[in-house]
Scaffold this motif. Sequence first.
Motif, PDB file in Angstrom:
ATOM      1  N   GLY A  89       0.598  -1.198  -0.042  1.00 59.40           N
ATOM      2  CA  GLY A  89      -0.111  -0.024  -0.268  1.00 59.40           C
ATOM      3  C   GLY A  89       0.331   1.359   0.298  1.00 59.40           C
ATOM      4  N   ARG A  90       2.015   1.288  -0.074  1.00 66.27           N
ATOM      5  CA  ARG A  90       2.832   2.331  -0.053  1.00 66.27           C
ATOM      6  C   ARG A  90       3.160   2.668  -1.045  1.00 66.27           C
ATOM      7  NH1 ARG A  90       0.519   2.624   4.433  1.00 66.27           N
ATOM      8  NH2 ARG A  90       1.317   3.473   6.321  1.00 66.27           N
ATOM      9  N   THR A  91       3.795   3.737  -1.860  1.00 68.66           N
ATOM     10  CA  THR A  91       5.097   4.084  -2.779  1.00 68.66           C
ATOM     11  C   THR A  91       6.654   4.068  -2.539  1.00 68.66           C
ATOM     12  OG1 THR A  91       2.959   5.273  -3.888  1.00 68.66           O
ATOM     13  CG2 THR A  91       4.963   5.663  -4.818  1.00 68.66           C
ATOM     14  N   LEU A  92       7.501   3.688  -2.979  1.00 64.50           N
ATOM     15  CA  LEU A  92       9.099   3.587  -2.855  1.00 64.50           C
ATOM     16  C   LEU A  92       8.921   3.794  -3.835  1.00 64.50           C
ATOM     17  CD1 LEU A  92       9.558  -0.298  -1.731  1.00 64.50           C
ATOM     18  CD2 LEU A  92       9.047   1.611  -0.441  1.00 64.50           C
ATOM     19  N   VAL A  93      10.210   5.240  -3.915  1.00 66.47           N
ATOM     20  CA  VAL A  93      10.560   5.936  -4.600  1.00 66.47           C
ATOM     21  C   VAL A  93      12.189   5.682  -4.726  1.00 66.47           C
ATOM     22  CG1 VAL A  93      11.303   7.967  -5.612  1.00 66.47           C
ATOM     23  CG2 VAL A  93       8.788   7.905  -4.971  1.00 66.47           C
ATOM     24  N   ALA A 115       3.224  -3.010  -3.766  1.00 67.82           N
ATOM     25  CA  ALA A 115       3.715  -1.069  -3.011  1.00 67.82           C
ATOM     26  C   ALA A 115       4.111  -0.899  -4.834  1.00 67.82           C
ATOM     27  CB  ALA A 115       5.121  -1.122  -2.709  1.00 67.82           C
ATOM     28  N   ALA A 116       3.336   0.421  -4.725  1.00 64.54           N
ATOM     29  CA  ALA A 116       3.561   1.282  -6.700  1.00 64.54           C
ATOM     30  C   ALA A 116       5.292   1.635  -6.461  1.00 64.54           C
ATOM     31  CB  ALA A 116       3.143   2.416  -6.299  1.00 64.54           C
ATOM     32  N   TYR A 117       6.098   1.984  -7.028  1.00 63.00           N
ATOM     33  CA  TYR A 117       7.616   1.468  -7.458  1.00 63.00           C
ATOM     34  C   TYR A 117       7.770   3.003  -8.479  1.00 63.00           C
ATOM     35  CZ  TYR A 117      12.503   1.070  -7.799  1.00 63.00           C
ATOM     36  OH  TYR A 117      14.159   0.633  -8.033  1.00 63.00           O
ATOM     37  N   VAL A 118       9.070   3.324  -7.954  1.00 62.16           N
ATOM     38  CA  VAL A 118       9.102   5.124  -8.837  1.00 62.16           C
ATOM     39  C   VAL A 118      10.855   4.626  -8.608  1.00 62.16           C
ATOM     40  CG1 VAL A 118       9.140   7.081  -9.382  1.00 62.16           C
ATOM     41  CG2 VAL A 118       7.208   6.387  -9.436  1.00 62.16           C
ATOM     42  N   ASP A 119      11.349   4.558  -9.652  1.00 68.34           N
ATOM     43  CA  ASP A 119      12.587   4.412  -9.673  1.00 68.34           C
ATOM     44  C   ASP A 119      13.855   6.269 -10.278  1.00 68.34           C
ATOM     45  OD1 ASP A 119      15.284   2.978  -9.652  1.00 68.34           O
ATOM     46  OD2 ASP A 119      16.491   4.029 -11.443  1.00 68.34           O
ATOM     47  N   GLY A 120      14.149   6.433  -9.703  1.00 68.12           N
ATOM     48  CA  GLY A 120      14.903   7.834  -9.988  1.00 68.12           C
ATOM     49  C   GLY A 120      16.385   7.688 -10.068  1.00 68.12           C
TER      50      GLY A 120
END
Length: 292
Positions: A89-93, A115-120
């Motif tokens: 349920g969390r977003t990891l960046v 979880a949701a994921y965005v790579d940066g």
Amino acid sequence: MTESIDRPVSVIGMGNMGSAVARTLLDRGHPTTVWNRTADKAEALADAGASIASSAAKAVAASPVTILSLLDNTAMEDVLDAVGDSAAGRTLVSLTSGSPAQARANGSWASGHGAAYVDGKVMGDPPDVGTPRVSLAFSGDRDTYASVEPVLRELGSVAYHGEDPGFAAVEFNAQVAVGYEFLIGFLHTLDLVETEGMDLEAFSERVAGSLSGYAGLVRMMATAIKSRSYGPDLGSLDVQAALMDDLIEHRESAGVESVRMREVKSLMDRRVAQGHGDQGFSSLYELFRLRA
């Protein structure tokens, strides 16, 4: 940026970059929770108003969005293992360095844990975080990125490169590689200039003044490669190949390394031998496409 004020964020990893990210978020009014494997680095943020989590899992649980700024992907994997189901349920960046394949694996891990994921990837120095001097490349699920973009814009100039989680790493690695390729060639050229007795600083000033002229060229080359239509950009290859002989002879007569020049000459000769001597430098790209 006002829509993101007071949005809780957790930051994992209190190295120079992670600490700068956390301090920036605190300065912008975000309730910020921090965690670091070495506790004293996290505790240094307490005076700035950060909440200190006792574990990585608790840091992720404390906020809807967690930014991970770690040393490398090995550290990233260790943290993800420790976080486990707390990520649901969390977003990891991630702002952690690594390859496109690693970013995709991290994205798959997040998806498998709900979880949701965005790579940066970050291009800039920690003291400049929060200013336009820092550029950040992101990729991953478009809707997830849109939901966290207001927070990420607090950190610097941001750009989104697509839904493939690996694209931010591709962008970062390619941008850095261009710099290194240019600079190592520049150092060898300075060796030539100094060997010939000319002033390095004056020469470098002239080079700096000519760099803007390459902007149009690189755009033109990309267009040519995409269309597979190669005009004589820097001049026809048969003429350029003859010039390369002069450049190689000059370097070798001065005792300066010529490996890269010989590589370029070899590529030109191959392309001319294929019957494309009337095309330009960009057409050498066709030789790179011939992978086994």
